[in-house]
Design an enzyme around this catalytic site. Structure first.
Site, PDB file in Angstrom:
ATOM      1  N   SER A 145       5.680 -58.797 -98.197  1.00  0.00           N
ATOM      2  CA  SER A 145       6.523 -59.407 -97.166  1.00  0.00           C
ATOM      3  C   SER A 145       7.870 -58.704 -97.120  1.00  0.00           C
ATOM      4  O   SER A 145       8.283 -58.068 -98.095  1.00  0.00           O
ATOM      5  CB  SER A 145       6.731 -60.896 -97.490  1.00  0.00           C
ATOM      6  OG  SER A 145       7.790 -61.454 -96.744  1.00  0.00           O
ATOM      7  N   TYR A 168       8.116 -67.517-103.505  1.00  0.00           N
ATOM      8  CA  TYR A 168       7.618 -66.519-102.552  1.00  0.00           C
ATOM      9  C   TYR A 168       8.353 -65.195-102.741  1.00  0.00           C
ATOM     10  O   TYR A 168       7.739 -64.133-102.806  1.00  0.00           O
ATOM     11  CB  TYR A 168       7.819 -67.043-101.133  1.00  0.00           C
ATOM     12  CG  TYR A 168       7.266 -66.166-100.043  1.00  0.00           C
ATOM     13  CD1 TYR A 168       5.922 -66.258 -99.674  1.00  0.00           C
ATOM     14  CD2 TYR A 168       8.071 -65.253 -99.366  1.00  0.00           C
ATOM     15  CE1 TYR A 168       5.404 -65.468 -98.655  1.00  0.00           C
ATOM     16  CE2 TYR A 168       7.559 -64.453 -98.358  1.00  0.00           C
ATOM     17  CZ  TYR A 168       6.226 -64.573 -98.002  1.00  0.00           C
ATOM     18  OH  TYR A 168       5.725 -63.774 -97.003  1.00  0.00           O
TER      19      TYR A 168
END
Length: 256
Positions: A145, A168
């Site tokens: 990401s 995350y």
């Protein structure tokens, strides 16, 4: 570009996973939906097979945190197809408390979520790499990401209930380095490992958030899942034969 390739896509029944399946099939490859949700996975297999008018989609139930499940998956695919060309690490397992704000995250939840996801990516890569080593070649693509590359822009989340989970950011940044580690470790084994790091993907986010997010991008802003397909195809194809240990960011210039 992917003719006759057998490509395993973990989390293949998800939003991004489905587009990856389409990309593989459209390039004449065989896409394997590897997902823990058997009911959903089989349903997606049927719907995409009808949509694309193809028999080149298969489903296998897979828990990426279980070595037993991974070995069962690999053995099934080897017995059925005689080879596995590539693994796309796209699943994202997490517990029920995932996604809390920084000061609300408990130690046990942080450890469990990092273990489930990053640990799952590691174990999946490890087991497939063992197979690839015996096979004589292989290709691993990890899905990270932009938040594995840069710190969150927390200001775009103001006024919403949304946030960037600290787990995350930890997982996705570690995954990029794990990619480099594996690419170096597999030297001489003919196994290449790369990362694809997407920007934000449109998924019913509030308009105010989208406007703030898009202001940092160059043209389109928040992407559709299908916007990742070209880069995935490149990394799976012979065109990227000597691309190894790299992180390719697809984000419309958002991190700049």
């Amino acid at each position: 570009m992917l003719k006759s390739q057998v490509v395993v896509i973990t989390g293949g029944a998800g939003l991004i996973g489905q587009e990856f399946v389409k990309a593989v099939v459209e390039q004449k490859g065989r896409a394997i939906i590897a997902d823990i949700n058997e009911e959903l996975g089989k349903s997606i297999k049927e719907s995409l097979s009808k949509e694309l008018n193809t028999k080149n989609i298969d489903f296998v139930q897979l828990d990426i945190t279980s070595t037993e499940s991974l070995q069962k998956c690999i053995n099934y695919l080897n017995d059925k197809y005689g080879k596995i060309d590539a693994l796309v690490n796209n699943a994202y397992p997490r517990n029920k408390n995932y996604g809390k704000h920084f000061f609300d995250v408990e130690y046990d939840d942080f450890v469990q979520n990092v273990g489930l996801n990053l640990g799952g990516y590691f174990t999946t890569s490890q087991q497939f790499a063992k197979y690839f080593q015996k096979q004589g070649y292989g290709n691993i693509i990890n899905i990270s990401s932009i938040y594995g590359v840069v710190a969150p822009k927390f200001e775009i989340y103001e006024g919403t209930t949304m946030t960037v989970p600290v787990e995350y950011a930890a997982i996705k940044s570690a995954l990029i380095h794990l990619t480099k580690y594996m690419a170096k470790y597999f030297k001489g084994m003919n196994i290449k490992v790369n990362t694809l790091s997407p920007g934000g993907i449109i998924n019913n986010q509030p308009k105010d958030f989208l406007d703030k997010y898009n202001a940092y991008a160059s043209s389109k802003g928040m992407l559709n899942s299908s916007d990742l397909s070209g880069t995935l195809t490149y990394l799976l194809s012979g065109m990227s034969k000597y691309v190894n240990g790299q992180n390719i960011v697809v984000d419309d210039g958002w991190v700049l």
